[in-house]
Scaffold this motif. Structure first.
Motif, PDB file in Angstrom:
ATOM      1  N   GLN A   1      -4.459   1.351   0.122  1.00 25.91           N
ATOM      2  CA  GLN A   1      -4.734   1.201  -1.308  1.00 25.91           C
ATOM      3  C   GLN A   1      -3.533   0.502  -1.966  1.00 25.91           C
ATOM      4  OE1 GLN A   1      -6.525   4.630  -3.278  1.00 25.91           O
ATOM      5  NE2 GLN A   1      -6.929   5.551  -1.271  1.00 25.91           N
ATOM      6  N   PHE A   2      -3.705  -0.799  -2.203  1.00 25.30           N
ATOM      7  CA  PHE A   2      -2.579  -1.640  -2.602  1.00 25.30           C
ATOM      8  C   PHE A   2      -2.306  -1.586  -4.093  1.00 25.30           C
ATOM      9  CE2 PHE A   2      -3.315  -3.276   1.579  1.00 25.30           C
ATOM     10  CZ  PHE A   2      -2.083  -3.750   1.985  1.00 25.30           C
TER      11      PHE A   2
ATOM     12  N   ASP B   1       0.842  -1.206   0.000  1.00 16.01           N
ATOM     13  CA  ASP B   1       0.000   0.000   0.000  1.00 16.01           C
ATOM     14  C   ASP B   1       0.878   1.257   0.000  1.00 16.01           C
ATOM     15  OD1 ASP B   1       0.683  -0.853   2.616  1.00 16.01           O
ATOM     16  OD2 ASP B   1      -0.992   0.235   3.514  1.00 16.01           O
ATOM     17  N   TYR B   2       1.615   1.369  -1.110  1.00 20.56           N
ATOM     18  CA  TYR B   2       2.461   2.536  -1.406  1.00 20.56           C
ATOM     19  C   TYR B   2       2.208   2.922  -2.861  1.00 20.56           C
ATOM     20  CZ  TYR B   2       5.626   2.880   2.665  1.00 20.56           C
ATOM     21  OH  TYR B   2       6.161   3.099   3.912  1.00 20.56           O
ATOM     22  N   THR B   3       2.538   4.169  -3.196  1.00 25.24           N
ATOM     23  CA  THR B   3       2.485   4.591  -4.587  1.00 25.24           C
ATOM     24  C   THR B   3       3.603   3.907  -5.377  1.00 25.24           C
ATOM     25  OG1 THR B   3       3.937   6.482  -4.156  1.00 25.24           O
ATOM     26  CG2 THR B   3       1.549   6.848  -3.963  1.00 25.24           C
TER      27      THR B   3
ATOM     28  N   SER C   1     -11.106  -3.166  -0.565  1.00 22.45           N
ATOM     29  CA  SER C   1     -11.474  -2.785  -1.928  1.00 22.45           C
ATOM     30  C   SER C   1     -10.341  -3.041  -2.918  1.00 22.45           C
ATOM     31  CB  SER C   1     -11.876  -1.306  -1.955  1.00 22.45           C
ATOM     32  OG  SER C   1     -12.148  -0.878  -3.274  1.00 22.45           O
ATOM     33  N   SER C   2      -9.145  -2.555  -2.609  1.00 26.20           N
ATOM     34  CA  SER C   2      -8.031  -2.659  -3.559  1.00 26.20           C
ATOM     35  C   SER C   2      -7.537  -4.097  -3.700  1.00 26.20           C
ATOM     36  CB  SER C   2      -6.880  -1.732  -3.150  1.00 26.20           C
ATOM     37  OG  SER C   2      -6.396  -2.041  -1.848  1.00 26.20           O
ATOM     38  N   LEU C   3      -7.483  -4.838  -2.593  1.00 26.47           N
ATOM     39  CA  LEU C   3      -6.997  -6.217  -2.663  1.00 26.47           C
ATOM     40  C   LEU C   3      -8.004  -7.134  -3.348  1.00 26.47           C
ATOM     41  CD1 LEU C   3      -5.242  -6.577   0.793  1.00 26.47           C
ATOM     42  CD2 LEU C   3      -4.148  -6.650  -1.452  1.00 26.47           C
TER      43      LEU C   3
END
Length: 300
Positions: free
Chosen positions: A76-77, A63-65, A133-135
């Protein structure tokens, strides 16, 4: 002894054996991390014994840019593994070819870009919402089966880590997105405080403990390894504890110095939950000789 007494004795013995078997881990599980070092390793490069349960673990989702100066995204992965060689179609292909193969992704890891990868939630609710959500999108895109937790640095206290990760696993399982989850701690005070807090509250939903025994000193002996294993098995009581080695031999008990001797002892004692390796990227240069040996041991 009467026939009825003999029947009763046999029934009691059978019940005892079943009870003993149910408390012992199933020891045919082999797991291997893959994709973190961009060595062009493919799923199909790794030998797969049909008589083991085989898990690839993609390393890592973080969960980094993804920019050059990576920064935390509060759950947010993004995908950080070798996506040129480890694609959704490659996942589907290896699973279609081998019915005993499952594929997971690991969260976090030691580093991202040029710095350490920190677990940095702004709050439990926001992190869990974003992470679920992201995963879910990544897991469904790649047709994955489970997740592994490998955060090693923390900008959050142990209770916050426990709630975030525990609620994430619970939600993903309840939603049918994953079927298993593992954790990957090692013997460091800060790391252990976070993972043992997670285990205390949510150990019942964690399927495997990928303890990084290779984080102990290089040159670890068989007897030292056996003691370390027992200590961590006590710390994570009730969990399926896997033995582990690192392909490059840089730490812990190596295959050359008795790793398989220790595993055979643990297996005979009913304590071995399986074996995992860090990592396929490094094992490629060795022709995966120790992967073959590990799986042969587990398949017996």
């Amino acid at each position: 002894m009467t026939f009825s007494n003999l029947l009763f004795l046999l029934f009691t013995l059978q019940s005892l054996l079943v009870a003993m078997a149910s408390t012992q881990p199933k020891s045919d599980l082999f797991r291997e991390y893959i994709g973190a070092e961009f060595n062009n390793v493919k799923f199909s490069d790794v030998p797969i014994n049909p008589n083991v349960e085989f898990h690839y673990i993609l390393a890592f989702a973080i969960d980094y840019t993804t920019s050059s100066s990576a920064s935390p995204t509060d759950g947010q992965f993004n995908v950080f593994w070798d996506t040129d060689n480890l694609t959704p179609s490659q996942v589907s292909s290896i699973k279609n070819q081998h019915s005993n193969v499952k594929v997971a992704l690991s969260l976090g890891g030691d580093s991202v870009g040029d710095g350490s990868c920190y677990f940095t939630p702004s709050s439990v609710d926001s992190w869990v919402s974003n992470a679920v959500s992201s995963l879910t999108k990544i897991i469904q895109q790649y047709n994955l089966d489970g997740i592994d937790i490998d955060y090693e640095h923390f900008h959050a206290d142990p209770d916050t880590f426990a709630e975030c990760i525990g609620k994430l696993i619970t939600t993903l399982k309840n939603n049918g997105v994953i079927s298993f989850a593992s954790i990957a701690p090692f013997d460091d005070d800060e790391v252990q405080s976070h993972y043992m807090a997670l285990w205390k509250s949510y150990g019942h939903i964690i399927d495997y403990v990928n303890f990084q025994f290779y984080a102990y000193d290089k040159g670890t002996t068989v007897s030292q390894f056996m003691n370390y294993f027992q200590t961590q098995r006590s710390n994570y009581g009730g969990g399926d504890m896997l033995a582990s080695f690192i392909s490059d031999g840089s730490g812990g008990l190596s295959p050359e110095n008795g790793f398989f001797t220790a595993c055979n002892r643990l297996k005979s004692e009913g304590k071995l939950g399986g074996i995992f390796v860090w990592s396929a990227d490094d094992s490629k240069a060795l022709g995966f000789r120790y992967e073959k040996q590990s799986q042969a041991l587990l398949a017996v």
